[in-house]
Design a protein around this motif. Structure first.
Motif, PDB file in Angstrom:
ATOM      1  N   GLU A 153       0.848  -1.158  -0.039  1.00  0.00           N
ATOM      2  CA  GLU A 153      -0.043   0.129   0.003  1.00  0.00           C
ATOM      3  C   GLU A 153       0.902   1.303  -0.039  1.00  0.00           C
ATOM      4  O   GLU A 153       0.567   2.154  -0.516  1.00  0.00           O
ATOM      5  CB  GLU A 153      -0.903  -0.093   1.316  1.00  0.00           C
ATOM      6  N   ARG A 154       1.768   1.285   0.909  1.00  0.00           N
ATOM      7  CA  ARG A 154       2.702   2.231   0.689  1.00  0.00           C
ATOM      8  C   ARG A 154       3.863   2.067   1.564  1.00  0.00           C
ATOM      9  O   ARG A 154       3.915   1.305   2.934  1.00  0.00           O
ATOM     10  CB  ARG A 154       2.095   3.618   1.421  1.00  0.00           C
ATOM     11  N   ASP A 155       5.024   2.128   1.150  1.00  0.00           N
ATOM     12  CA  ASP A 155       6.341   1.607   2.079  1.00  0.00           C
ATOM     13  C   ASP A 155       6.352   0.649   2.416  1.00  0.00           C
ATOM     14  O   ASP A 155       6.555  -0.471   1.839  1.00  0.00           O
ATOM     15  CB  ASP A 155       6.599   2.793   2.987  1.00  0.00           C
ATOM     16  N   LEU A 156       6.270   0.369   3.795  1.00  0.00           N
ATOM     17  CA  LEU A 156       6.220  -0.966   4.428  1.00  0.00           C
ATOM     18  C   LEU A 156       5.110  -1.658   4.764  1.00  0.00           C
ATOM     19  O   LEU A 156       5.153  -2.684   5.427  1.00  0.00           O
ATOM     20  CB  LEU A 156       7.260  -0.940   5.626  1.00  0.00           C
ATOM     21  N   VAL A 157       3.857  -1.033   4.387  1.00  0.00           N
ATOM     22  CA  VAL A 157       2.454  -1.368   4.566  1.00  0.00           C
ATOM     23  C   VAL A 157       2.025  -2.185   3.601  1.00  0.00           C
ATOM     24  O   VAL A 157       1.901  -1.833   2.456  1.00  0.00           O
ATOM     25  CB  VAL A 157       1.668  -0.143   4.995  1.00  0.00           C
ATOM     26  N   VAL A 158       1.598  -3.336   3.904  1.00  0.00           N
ATOM     27  CA  VAL A 158       0.931  -4.356   3.045  1.00  0.00           C
ATOM     28  C   VAL A 158      -0.660  -4.290   3.039  1.00  0.00           C
ATOM     29  O   VAL A 158      -0.973  -3.877   4.186  1.00  0.00           O
ATOM     30  CB  VAL A 158       1.684  -5.643   2.858  1.00  0.00           C
ATOM     31  N   ASP A 159      -1.163  -4.818   2.044  1.00  0.00           N
ATOM     32  CA  ASP A 159      -2.669  -4.837   2.009  1.00  0.00           C
ATOM     33  C   ASP A 159      -3.058  -6.296   2.567  1.00  0.00           C
ATOM     34  O   ASP A 159      -2.734  -7.268   2.120  1.00  0.00           O
ATOM     35  CB  ASP A 159      -3.150  -4.772   0.499  1.00  0.00           C
ATOM     36  N   LEU A 160      -3.809  -6.154   3.693  1.00  0.00           N
ATOM     37  CA  LEU A 160      -4.087  -7.389   4.450  1.00  0.00           C
ATOM     38  C   LEU A 160      -5.424  -8.058   3.709  1.00  0.00           C
ATOM     39  O   LEU A 160      -5.894  -9.241   4.322  1.00  0.00           O
ATOM     40  CB  LEU A 160      -4.501  -7.092   5.936  1.00  0.00           C
ATOM     41  N   LYS A 161      -6.116  -7.575   3.010  1.00  0.00           N
ATOM     42  CA  LYS A 161      -7.517  -8.021   2.634  1.00  0.00           C
ATOM     43  C   LYS A 161      -7.499  -9.506   2.420  1.00  0.00           C
ATOM     44  O   LYS A 161      -8.389 -10.159   2.895  1.00  0.00           O
ATOM     45  CB  LYS A 161      -7.991  -7.111   1.275  1.00  0.00           C
ATOM     46  N   ASP A 162      -6.481  -9.722   1.353  1.00  0.00           N
ATOM     47  CA  ASP A 162      -6.360 -11.380   0.860  1.00  0.00           C
ATOM     48  C   ASP A 162      -6.503 -12.250   2.040  1.00  0.00           C
ATOM     49  O   ASP A 162      -7.596 -13.259   2.350  1.00  0.00           O
ATOM     50  CB  ASP A 162      -5.581 -11.578   0.070  1.00  0.00           C
ATOM     51  N   PHE A 163      -5.542 -11.898   3.315  1.00  0.00           N
ATOM     52  CA  PHE A 163      -5.442 -12.852   4.438  1.00  0.00           C
ATOM     53  C   PHE A 163      -6.555 -12.832   5.313  1.00  0.00           C
ATOM     54  O   PHE A 163      -6.983 -13.781   5.683  1.00  0.00           O
ATOM     55  CB  PHE A 163      -4.034 -12.261   5.339  1.00  0.00           C
ATOM     56  N   ILE A 164      -7.188 -11.755   5.501  1.00  0.00           N
ATOM     57  CA  ILE A 164      -8.292 -11.614   6.351  1.00  0.00           C
ATOM     58  C   ILE A 164      -9.559 -12.233   5.939  1.00  0.00           C
ATOM     59  O   ILE A 164     -10.094 -13.017   6.496  1.00  0.00           O
ATOM     60  CB  ILE A 164      -8.554 -10.018   6.516  1.00  0.00           C
ATOM     61  N   GLY A 165      -9.579 -11.999   4.431  1.00  0.00           N
ATOM     62  CA  GLY A 165     -10.721 -13.040   3.903  1.00  0.00           C
ATOM     63  C   GLY A 165     -10.570 -14.362   4.080  1.00  0.00           C
ATOM     64  O   GLY A 165     -11.618 -15.170   4.218  1.00  0.00           O
ATOM     65  N   LYS A 166      -9.308 -14.853   3.983  1.00  0.00           N
ATOM     66  CA  LYS A 166      -9.096 -16.417   3.935  1.00  0.00           C
ATOM     67  C   LYS A 166      -9.216 -16.840   5.477  1.00  0.00           C
ATOM     68  O   LYS A 166      -9.751 -17.906   5.793  1.00  0.00           O
ATOM     69  CB  LYS A 166      -7.700 -16.552   3.733  1.00  0.00           C
ATOM     70  N   LEU A 167      -8.815 -15.811   6.376  1.00  0.00           N
ATOM     71  CA  LEU A 167      -8.976 -16.134   7.744  1.00  0.00           C
ATOM     72  C   LEU A 167     -10.353 -16.486   8.470  1.00  0.00           C
ATOM     73  O   LEU A 167     -10.625 -17.417   8.841  1.00  0.00           O
ATOM     74  CB  LEU A 167      -8.358 -14.881   8.647  1.00  0.00           C
ATOM     75  N   SER A 168     -11.145 -15.470   7.663  1.00  0.00           N
ATOM     76  CA  SER A 168     -12.787 -15.874   8.146  1.00  0.00           C
ATOM     77  C   SER A 168     -13.173 -16.837   7.233  1.00  0.00           C
ATOM     78  O   SER A 168     -14.260 -17.367   7.704  1.00  0.00           O
ATOM     79  CB  SER A 168     -13.486 -14.449   7.930  1.00  0.00           C
ATOM     80  N   ALA A 169     -12.643 -17.049   6.161  1.00  0.00           N
ATOM     81  CA  ALA A 169     -13.346 -18.180   5.289  1.00  0.00           C
ATOM     82  C   ALA A 169     -13.280 -19.766   6.101  1.00  0.00           C
ATOM     83  O   ALA A 169     -13.928 -20.505   5.677  1.00  0.00           O
ATOM     84  CB  ALA A 169     -12.574 -18.251   3.962  1.00  0.00           C
ATOM     85  N   VAL A 170     -12.216 -19.846   6.948  1.00  0.00           N
ATOM     86  CA  VAL A 170     -12.227 -21.249   7.587  1.00  0.00           C
ATOM     87  C   VAL A 170     -12.709 -21.302   8.783  1.00  0.00           C
ATOM     88  O   VAL A 170     -12.828 -22.454   9.761  1.00  0.00           O
ATOM     89  CB  VAL A 170     -10.625 -21.469   7.900  1.00  0.00           C
ATOM     90  N   LYS A 171     -13.722 -20.159   9.067  1.00  0.00           N
ATOM     91  CA  LYS A 171     -14.721 -20.145  10.308  1.00  0.00           C
ATOM     92  C   LYS A 171     -13.770 -20.334  11.570  1.00  0.00           C
ATOM     93  O   LYS A 171     -14.100 -21.559  12.489  1.00  0.00           O
ATOM     94  CB  LYS A 171     -15.789 -21.113  10.058  1.00  0.00           C
ATOM     95  N   PRO A 172     -12.937 -19.583  11.897  1.00  0.00           N
ATOM     96  CA  PRO A 172     -12.192 -19.740  13.189  1.00  0.00           C
ATOM     97  C   PRO A 172     -13.028 -19.460  14.272  1.00  0.00           C
ATOM     98  O   PRO A 172     -12.333 -18.385  15.031  1.00  0.00           O
ATOM     99  CB  PRO A 172     -10.833 -19.076  12.940  1.00  0.00           C
ATOM    100  N   TRP A 173     -13.955 -20.204  14.537  1.00  0.00           N
ATOM    101  CA  TRP A 173     -14.660 -19.808  16.001  1.00  0.00           C
ATOM    102  C   TRP A 173     -15.226 -21.281  16.184  1.00  0.00           C
ATOM    103  O   TRP A 173     -15.401 -22.328  15.375  1.00  0.00           O
ATOM    104  CB  TRP A 173     -15.657 -18.844  15.819  1.00  0.00           C
ATOM    105  N   ILE A 174     -15.740 -21.444  17.646  1.00  0.00           N
ATOM    106  CA  ILE A 174     -16.515 -22.534  18.042  1.00  0.00           C
ATOM    107  C   ILE A 174     -17.579 -22.793  17.330  1.00  0.00           C
ATOM    108  O   ILE A 174     -18.545 -21.717  17.643  1.00  0.00           O
ATOM    109  CB  ILE A 174     -16.251 -22.661  19.511  1.00  0.00           C
ATOM    110  N   ILE A 175     -17.971 -23.802  16.690  1.00  0.00           N
ATOM    111  CA  ILE A 175     -19.240 -24.003  15.969  1.00  0.00           C
ATOM    112  C   ILE A 175     -20.061 -25.107  16.951  1.00  0.00           C
ATOM    113  O   ILE A 175     -19.521 -26.118  17.079  1.00  0.00           O
ATOM    114  CB  ILE A 175     -19.342 -24.507  14.564  1.00  0.00           C
ATOM    115  N   ARG A 176     -21.255 -24.848  17.093  1.00  0.00           N
ATOM    116  CA  ARG A 176     -21.860 -25.847  18.064  1.00  0.00           C
ATOM    117  C   ARG A 176     -23.186 -26.375  17.445  1.00  0.00           C
ATOM    118  O   ARG A 176     -23.938 -25.336  16.941  1.00  0.00           O
ATOM    119  CB  ARG A 176     -22.361 -25.462  19.637  1.00  0.00           C
ATOM    120  N   GLU A 177     -23.520 -27.433  17.125  1.00  0.00           N
ATOM    121  CA  GLU A 177     -24.853 -27.770  16.691  1.00  0.00           C
ATOM    122  C   GLU A 177     -25.916 -27.110  17.438  1.00  0.00           C
ATOM    123  O   GLU A 177     -26.940 -26.530  17.073  1.00  0.00           O
ATOM    124  CB  GLU A 177     -25.073 -29.164  16.345  1.00  0.00           C
ATOM    125  N   GLU A 178     -25.782 -27.411  18.841  1.00  0.00           N
ATOM    126  CA  GLU A 178     -26.765 -26.684  19.778  1.00  0.00           C
ATOM    127  C   GLU A 178     -26.005 -26.237  21.117  1.00  0.00           C
ATOM    128  O   GLU A 178     -25.260 -26.830  21.510  1.00  0.00           O
ATOM    129  CB  GLU A 178     -27.641 -27.901  20.219  1.00  0.00           C
TER     130      GLU A 178
END
Lengths: 110, 254
Positions: free
Chosen positions: B105-130
Motif C-alpha cells: 500500500e505504501r512503504d512497508l505497509v501491505v494490503d491485508l485484505k486477502d489474508f483477512i478474507g481467508k482467515l474468516s473463510a475457515v470459520k475460526p470460531w467454535i461452532i456448536r450444533e446446539e
C-alpha cells in the motif's frame, strides 16, 4: 468447493516414502552386497523373489516407490516455479512412473 | 560477538519506499541510524521516522512480539521487526522491505485484505450444533484435550508464514499456513462441532492440498505454531475421509 482427489496421490506418496526409506536400503544391501559377497546364495534369493507372493511384493514395492518419486518431482517443479502446463506435466510424470511399473511387471512376471 | 571496542557507532538501514501516487515501483532509501546493542529493527525505523523522515510508513504496536503488526522482510527473511536485533545484522547494511507476497500500500505497509478474507473463510470460531444453556455450566476440557489444539491457538496473525511460503507466492487462491493451522485448531477442539463446515474449503485443492510441505512457515513462525505440522495432520484426516467416502457409511464427498 469440490473435494480434492489429491488424497489418493498423497497416500501413495506417503506409502512410497515409507517403503523407500525402510525397504529399499534392505534390498540394496541384500542384492547389492550380500549376494555378490556370497553371504546369500543366488538360488535361495531367486526362490524367494520368483514365488508368486514374492513377485507381487516386488511389484508393489516398485509401484509405491515410482509413485513417490513422481509425486515429489511434480510438486518440486511447482516449488521451483514451473507453474504452467500443470496437467501436461502431471500426466507426463505419472505416465513415466506408470511406464516404470509396467516395465517392472514385465520383468518380474517374465 | 562484537566487543565494546569494535562496536560500531552507526548502522546503515536500506528501507524500501513506495508511494503509489508517484512511484512506478519500490525504491530503496538508505538511512544511517545510531547503533545500540539493545535496539531492534523497529527501533531503527522509529528513529528514522522521528529524526529523518516523518513520512516513512509502517505498522507496529506492542513492541513485544504479541500484536503481530510489525512483520517485515529483513535481509530477505520475514521477521517481527520488534524481535529482530540490529546486533544480529552487523555490520549492516540492513535491508527492510514489506512482507513478500502481498500488495504494497505504501512503504512497508501491505494490503491485508486477502489474508483477512481467508482467515474468516475457515470459520475460526467454535461452532456448536446446539449451544448448551449457561445454567448447565461451562464446556469442560481435559488437559489432554487442550493439548490437542493449544499450539495452533498461539497464532498472532502476523502473516510471516505467508511471506515465507513459496506456494503462496504463486498461488493466489491458496488458503495458506496460518488460516489452515487455525482451522485445525478449531477442528481439533473437543468443544467444536464444525469440522464438516470447514472441510469443503480446507480439503479442496486451494486448501491443504496446495501445500507441498516445504516447511518454511514453521521455520519463521515467531510463536512456534507449526502450521506445516497442522497441515500434515489435516492431510491425513482428509485422506482417511477420501478413502472412507467410498464405503457405504462413509462421509460423502462434496
Amino acid at each position: 468447493m469440490r473435494a480434492s482427489n489429491e488424497p489418493f496421490f498423497w497416500s501413495m506418496f506417503s506409502a512410497g516414502g515409507m517403503v523407500a526409506a525402510m525397504v529399499i536400503p534392505a534390498l540394496i544391501i541384500v542384492t547389492g552386497f550380500l549376494l555378490p559377497a556370497g553371504a546369500i546364495g543366488f538360488d535361495r534369493l531367486n526362490t524367494v523373489l520368483t514365488n508368486p507372493i514374492g513377485r507381487f511384493v516386488v511389484l508393489g514395492i516398485t509401484f509405491l516407490v515410482f509413485a513417490h518419486a513422481a509425486h515429489r518431482l511434480r510438486h518440486t517443479m511447482i516449488d521451483l516455479g514451473v507453474t504452467q502446463f500443470r496437467l501436461q506435466i502431471a500426466v507426463a510424470i505419472y505416465g513415466l512412473a506408470l511406464g516404470g511399473v509396467i516395465w517392472t511387471a514385465i520383468v518380474v512376471f517374465a | 560477538m562484537t566487543t565494546a571496542a569494535t562496536m560500531p557507532e552507526t548502522i546503515m538501514i536500506d528501507v524500501a519506499r513506495y508511494h503509489p501516487e508517484h512511484d512506478e515501483e519500490p525504491q530503496y532509501e538508505r538511512f544511517e541510524v545510531p547503533y545500540r546493542s539493545d535496539w531492534v529493527v523497529l527501533d531503527a525505523l522509529n528513529h528514522i521516522k522521528d529524526q529523518d523522515d516523518g513520512s516513512l510508513t509502517y505498522r507496529w504496536s506492542c513492541r513485544m512480539g504479541v500484536c503481530g503488526s510489525c512483520g517485515m522482510m529483513v535481509n530477505g527473511v520475514p521477521v517481527l521487526t520488534c524481535a529482530a536485533f540490529l546486533r544480529d545484522y552487523l555490520p549492516g547494511p540492513v535491508r527492510v522491505e514489506p512482507l513478500a507476497g502481498f500488495p504494497v500500500e505504501r512503504d512497508l505497509v501491505v494490503d491485508l485484505k486477502d489474508f483477512i478474507g481467508k482467515l474468516s473463510a475457515v470459520k475460526p470460531w467454535i461452532i456448536r450444533e446446539e449451544e448448551t444453556p449457561l445454567s448447565e455450566g461451562e464446556y469442560k476440557q481435559s488437559p489432554g484435550q487442550l493439548a490437542d489444539f493449544k499450539q495452533f491457538s498461539m497464532c498472532i496473525n502476523c502473516m510471516l508464514c505467508y511471506s515465507a511460503c513459496p506456494v503462496y507466492q504463486h498461488e493466489e487462491e491458496f488458503v495458506g499456513p496460518a488460516a489452515l493451522a487455525l482451522a485445525q485448531r478449531y477442528n481439533a477442539d473437543s468443544r467444536d462441532e464444525g469440522n464438516a463446515e470447514r472441510y469443503p474449503l480446507i480439503w479442496s485443492d486451494d486448501g491443504i492440498w496446495d501445500c507441498t510441505f516445504v516447511g518454511e512457515c514453521s521455520e519463521v513462525c515467531p510463536k512456534h505454531v507449526d502450521p506445516a505440522g497442522a497441515i500434515q495432520s489435516a492431510k491425513l484426516e482428509s485422506t482417511v475421509g477420501w478413502y472412507t467416502s467410498f464405503l457405504p457409511l462413509g462421509r460423502k464427498r462434496d
